[in-house]
Design a protein around this motif. Structure first.
Motif, short mmCIF file in Angstrom:
data_model
loop_
_atom_site.label_atom_id
_atom_site.label_comp_id
_atom_site.label_asym_id
_atom_site.label_seq_id
_atom_site.Cartn_x
_atom_site.Cartn_y
_atom_site.Cartn_z
N PRO A 27 0.85 -1.19 0.00
CA PRO A 27 0.00 0.00 0.00
C PRO A 27 0.88 1.24 0.00
N VAL A 28 0.51 2.24 -0.79
CA VAL A 28 1.29 3.48 -0.87
C VAL A 28 0.34 4.66 -0.80
N ASP A 29 0.82 5.74 -0.21
CA ASP A 29 0.08 6.98 -0.13
C ASP A 29 0.18 7.69 -1.49
N ILE A 30 -0.96 8.01 -2.09
CA ILE A 30 -0.95 8.61 -3.43
C ILE A 30 -0.22 9.95 -3.45
N SER A 31 -0.44 10.79 -2.46
CA SER A 31 0.24 12.10 -2.46
C SER A 31 1.75 11.93 -2.30
N GLY A 32 2.18 10.94 -1.51
CA GLY A 32 3.60 10.67 -1.38
C GLY A 32 4.20 10.18 -2.68
N MET A 33 3.49 9.33 -3.40
CA MET A 33 3.97 8.84 -4.70
C MET A 33 4.03 9.96 -5.72
N GLN A 34 3.06 10.87 -5.68
CA GLN A 34 3.08 12.00 -6.61
C GLN A 34 4.29 12.89 -6.35
N SER A 35 4.66 13.07 -5.08
CA SER A 35 5.83 13.90 -4.79
C SER A 35 7.12 13.22 -5.27
N ILE A 36 7.18 11.90 -5.20
CA ILE A 36 8.36 11.18 -5.71
C ILE A 36 8.44 11.32 -7.22
N ILE A 37 7.30 11.20 -7.90
CA ILE A 37 7.28 11.32 -9.36
C ILE A 37 7.75 12.70 -9.80
N THR A 38 7.45 13.74 -9.01
CA THR A 38 7.87 15.09 -9.38
C THR A 38 9.31 15.40 -8.97
N GLY A 39 10.00 14.40 -8.37
CA GLY A 39 11.42 14.59 -8.08
C GLY A 39 11.78 14.82 -6.63
N CYS A 40 10.82 14.73 -5.72
CA CYS A 40 11.13 14.92 -4.30
C CYS A 40 11.87 13.71 -3.73
N ASP A 41 12.45 13.89 -2.56
CA ASP A 41 13.20 12.84 -1.87
C ASP A 41 12.27 11.70 -1.46
N SER A 42 12.63 10.47 -1.80
CA SER A 42 11.78 9.32 -1.49
C SER A 42 12.16 8.62 -0.19
N SER A 43 13.19 9.11 0.51
CA SER A 43 13.67 8.41 1.71
C SER A 43 12.69 8.47 2.88
#
Length: 112
Positions: A27-43
């Motif tokens: 399960p993943v948080d959609i807003s968190g995944m969207q921030s990763i797709i836009t280049g934010c830190d995934s750690s």
């Protein structure tokens, strides 16, 4: 002021071949995944995969592939089912596991 919903989605991968079948999901948080797709830190995004795998029990006297054809079925043998579940009980990596957390995990994973 709009309230933001905590929407979740599920990432899933499956694989089947002559030796095993497996399903892995998280399960993943959609807003968190969207921030990763836009280049934010995934750690700081928790992705805890869970899943299962089905393998033959290793005896050579029967076919390795699960089949529905009557002429290929064997009366002996079996399969090995392996299940792995990850549950985030606390977001701090240094927190010790409490009895309350263990009871929650038991409730989620065991059928009564």
């Amino acid at each position: 002021m709009k309230s933001k919903e905590n929407s979740m989605s599920v990432l899933q991968d499956t694989s089947t071949n002559a030796y095993e079948s497996m399903v892995v999901f998280a399960p993943v948080d959609i807003s968190g995944m969207q921030s990763i797709i836009t280049g934010c830190d995934s750690s700081n995004i928790a992705i805890l995969p869970s899943g299962f795998s089905i393998l033959p029990d290793g005896l050579d006297s029967r076919p390795l592939v699960i089949t529905s054809r009557q002429e290929e079925k064997s009366t002996e043998g079996g399969s090995l089912l392996t299940v792995a579940i990850q549950i985030l009980t606390n977001s701090s990596p240094t927190t010790k596991l409490t009895m309350e957390s263990m009871e929650s995990i038991n409730t989620l994973t065991y059928a009564h």
